[in-house]
Structures are given as C-alpha cells and as structure tokens.
Design an enzyme around this catalytic site. Structure first.
Site, PDB file in Angstrom:
ATOM      1  N   SER A   2     -15.252  17.608 -11.357  1.00  0.00           N
ATOM      2  CA  SER A   2     -16.388  17.102 -10.594  1.00  0.00           C
ATOM      3  C   SER A   2     -17.544  18.077 -10.799  1.00  0.00           C
ATOM      4  CB  SER A   2     -15.963  16.964  -9.128  1.00  0.00           C
ATOM      5  OG  SER A   2     -16.913  16.254  -8.402  1.00  0.00           O
ATOM      6  N   HIS A  50     -16.195  12.867 -12.118  1.00  0.00           N
ATOM      7  CA  HIS A  50     -16.995  12.179 -11.100  1.00  0.00           C
ATOM      8  C   HIS A  50     -18.415  12.091 -11.628  1.00  0.00           C
ATOM      9  CE1 HIS A  50     -14.113  13.710  -7.731  1.00  0.00           C
ATOM     10  NE2 HIS A  50     -13.602  12.716  -8.438  1.00  0.00           N
ATOM     11  N   ASP A  70     -10.201  15.669  -4.603  1.00  0.00           N
ATOM     12  CA  ASP A  70      -9.603  14.766  -5.583  1.00  0.00           C
ATOM     13  C   ASP A  70      -8.841  15.576  -6.645  1.00  0.00           C
ATOM     14  OD1 ASP A  70      -9.081  12.280  -6.636  1.00  0.00           O
ATOM     15  OD2 ASP A  70     -10.984  12.120  -7.718  1.00  0.00           O
TER      16      ASP A  70
END
EC number: 3.1.1.61
Lengths: 269, 196
Positions: free
Chosen positions: B18, B45, B138
């Site tokens: 991310s 992401h 995540d």
C-alpha cells in the site's frame, strides 16, 4: 475456508432443492461468497448451511441474494459511457425503435444511466430497456429507482466525466437519505427475473449491456452466455462488457468485431 | 543463513503493498532481469480508474514482460501481472485469474488478503508472498493463509518501510518466514527457483 468438496455438495443441494444451478460459477469467487454467507448468518459448520437449505422456507431467496454480487454504480467507468454517448447512441438513433437488454442489471444503476443518455439524445420515447437479473430482491430496488443519496456526489461526477452537460440533480429528488429518480426515466423500462445459466433468449436487441457479470462465471458458462447474447442480438447489434472482460476465450469471438480497445463489440456475422 | 532464503518449486510470487510500496518496486524491479520459472503478481492499493498509470510506471522500470490482466487470463511463468483497480484478484484451480467487483475488504479493492487467500488455496506450497509498506492491516490474514497452506511468507522490515504499519501489523499477528529489508528482498526474489 470451505473446502472444494463442500462447495460441490452445496452447489448440488441448491440445484436439487431449488433448481438454481451455480455449477458454472467461478469457484474462486463463489467460495468467498459462501464464506460471506456463513458470516452473515452466523454459520460455523457446513452441516448448518445444508440443514438451512433443506428445511428453512425462503432461505434460498436469501442465499441467492447474498451469493450473487450486487455492487454497481451509475455511469460506472465514465469513459465507457462517453463512448456509448458519442459513438453508439448516434447509430442507435437511426433505428425506428431501440431495444436494449441489461443482463444482470442488479439494482439498476446502469439502466438509469442508459435512460439518461437516451433521454438527452431525445431517443427515450422510442426505446425499450429490458432489465433482468437472477435475484428478485435487487429487481424490486431497481423498479423503484431509489438509490442511496451518499453515492450521488460520485454519480454526478461520473455523469460529468461521461460527457453529461445537464444539471444531474434535475434527474432525482432527494428524500430521507435516498435519491428518487424521475418516473420519466423508468417509464420505458421492463424488469423481469431471468437466469443467464438456464433461461433462453426472449427477444432481439440492438444493444446488450452485461458489465461485470461474466467475471463470476467460469469459461464454459461464459461461452454459453455469449452464445445466448449472440442469438439475442440483431445484425450489427452491440455487446458491451465490463472493462476487464473479454470474448477472446469464446467460440463466438469471430462473429464480433471489437471497437478499438473498448469493451464494446459489434456483431458482424 | 543465506541458503535458507533460497526457495524452490515456486510457481507464483505475490507482492502486496500500500502506501510507500511502489517505491520498493521501483527499486527492486529494474535490478531483475527475468523471473525464474514463476509468475509475479503485484497487488497494490490504488485509486480507482488510474490503471494505466501504474502499468506504465512499472513497465518502464523492468525488461520483464507485463501481461494485461483480464478475467480468466492464464497465469504463466516469466510474466508480471498487475491487479487492476476496483477489482479483487482471485485464482482458479486451472491457474487462471478471476476478477471480482464484490464489496471492499479492509477498505480496499483489490484487497491483498483476498488475493493472498485465494492464491494459497490454489498454489499451496508452490507460492511465495511478500508484504510491503502500508498504512492498513490488509495482507496479514492472507499471509497467514499462505503459511498454513505451506507457502513462503516474507514481510518487509518495518524500519525499511516508508510506512511501517502494514508490515508491523503482520509481524505482530503472524510469524512470517522472513523479515527482509529492500536489498534482501531483491536477493530473495533473485534466488527463487535457483537451487538445483
């Protein structure tokens, strides 16, 4: 995680008891949906879901509702709608009557988007939008044309990016957290339950919209559905799929011609 | 010690990240000439709708061919696959990719957990995964699933990450096989499938 064997048993049970055939669904995605169903219903054991299927009246409606994916938005992928508006709608305009099929329409956001495009091209009066889904719950939502108000800012932005130049707020009235879309838009819509897995062609269309539905099917079922679309399209009719979907693994691919690199194909044979 | 970082029989390497992870890829990818008989699948992401931006950025940094991800494309060794924005990326038993627009997971679509868990189910021990920098939880559950299925798990050393939260969260909640800094990550990837 639910095992492959359990998933297979579940698919068989649902088919045997209710006639819904999920055997051609993408297993990777279906597994996640079943696990989500476990969470929603507080199920921890496989035997519990089986007994619900066998004995709880109305459970299948809930199961179909939760297992199918119903994430959609208005003017999703604005550049796709821009292409529809600029390239496809003018071609449709030359026809005396326009028939469009939204296959797997979910809660109807894309059907209303299409109606707005047609209205702005002054074509809605001579159009019919058939909107179908396997899931009767989402069809009820679609019929009402009620969408969450919190999404409207995004939809208005999508609309603008798709080349819309009207005031988007003219199309709905806001009430209690919901946006109610104008009745003028759904006058030309026909909603009906239709299962792409098992049901046949029911009309001939100039455009079939089926965006982000085929991704939930395996290649074999995708091919079946694409053949169904092929037999439901008029000559030179258009097929529009989701941005990451393709017909290149299908037997009908040589009957269609893709428009540039966009996910719109014209039936040429 | 270095020997133990050589893994073999790997069919797929997944990299999830991310905030701050793109910088790691941009440092690592140009130093990789090829992928030794495995596919590299990158799940970052990203903002929706900016697909080509990331593809283009990565493609100019690597000589390795990038395969465009469409629904049901086969996963083939030697290629890089980049998860498109706004879809979860899943794997089918016949080693093809399925896409899915269902609800976001960990506020993300693509979600790293979703891709990792699905890959664990399909590839079992023939899988390796690296979790990079980020500000989100995540990836941890996904790494755990990969570990349980016999795959190899790597987490970026938090003090080498631009945003330490995501790798830190993984280390606190599961036991990765390796915790590596950027240089070591490059060595790890280079060494995959090199032992005879």
């Amino acid at each position: 995680m639910i095992s492959d064997r359990e998933l297979e048993v579940l698919i068989n049970e649902v088919f045997e008891y209710y006639g819904y055939d999920f055997s051609g669904y993408s297993k990777a995605s279906l597994k996640r949906r079943v696990e989500r169903l476990y969470q929603i219903d507080g199920i921890s054991r496989f035997s519990d879901v089986l007994s619900k299927i066998r004995s709880e009246e109305g459970y299948v409606k809930h199961l179909v509702e939760e297992i199918t994916v119903n994430v959609t938005e208005m003017f999703r992928d604005p550049l796709f709608y821009k292409l529809l508006r600029e390239e496809i709608v003018p071609v449709l305009a030359t026809k005396p009557f326009i028939r469009i099929w939204h296959a797997g329409c979910s809660t109807g956001e894309e059907v209303y988007s299409m109606a707005i495009l047609l209205k702005e091209a002054n074509l809605l009066h001579k159009s019919l939008l058939y909107a179908t889904d396997i899931n009767s719950v989402v069809l009820d939502t679609a019929k009402r044309g009620l969408f969450p108000l919190r999404m409207i800012k995004q939809y208005a932005e999508n609309y603008r990016l798709s080349g819309g130049s009207e005031d988007f707020s003219d199309y709905y009235t806001a009430n209690y957290g919901l946006a109610k879309f104008s009745c003028e838009l759904n006058e030309k819509m026909v909603f009906s339950q239709h299962n792409l897995v098992s049901d046949a062609s029911f009309n001939e269309f100039d455009l079939i919209m089926c965006r982000n539905v085929l991704i939930y099917f395996d290649k074999h079922l995708q091919d079946r559905v694409l053949r169904l679309f092929d037999s439901s399209l008029s000559c030179l009719g258009y097929l529009a799929l989701g941005t990451k979907e393709t017909i290149k693994f299908s037997t009908v691919q040589d009957k269609f011609q893709q428009l540039n690199r966009e996910k719109i194909w014209k039936k040429v044979k | 010690m270095e020997e133990s970082k050589i893994i073999s029989g790997c069919k797929a390497l997944l990299i999830g990240g991310s905030a701050g992870s793109l910088e790691v890829l941009i440092e690592v990818l140009p130093k990789l000439e090829q992928l030794n008989s495995f596919a590299l699948i990158i799940v970052l992401h990203r903002k929706s709708g900016e697909d080509n931006l990331l593809e283009n950025l990565i493609s100019i940094k690597t000589p390795i061919p990038i395969m465009e991800v469409e629904d049901k494309v086969p996963v083939e060794p030697g290629y890089i696959y980049i998860a498109p924005s706004d879809y979860h990326l899943l794997f089918e038993k016949d080693e093809t990719i399925s896409l899915d627009t269902s609800e976001k997971v960990n506020y993300s679509r693509p979600s790293i957990d979703v891709a990792f868990e699905s890959a664990a189910d399909v590839y079992g021990p023939s899988l390796a995964a690296i979790l990079l920098s980020g500000a989100n939880a995540d990836g941890t559950a996904g790494l755990q699933a990969i570990k349980e299925a016999g795959g190899v798990t790597v987490v970026q050393k938090p003090d080498s990450a631009e945003v330490a939260y995501m790798p830190g969260y993984a280390i606190e909640n599961m036991s990765p096989d390796f915790v590596l800094d950027i240089k070591q990550i490059l060595e790890f990837v280079k060494n995959i499938n090199t032992s005879k």
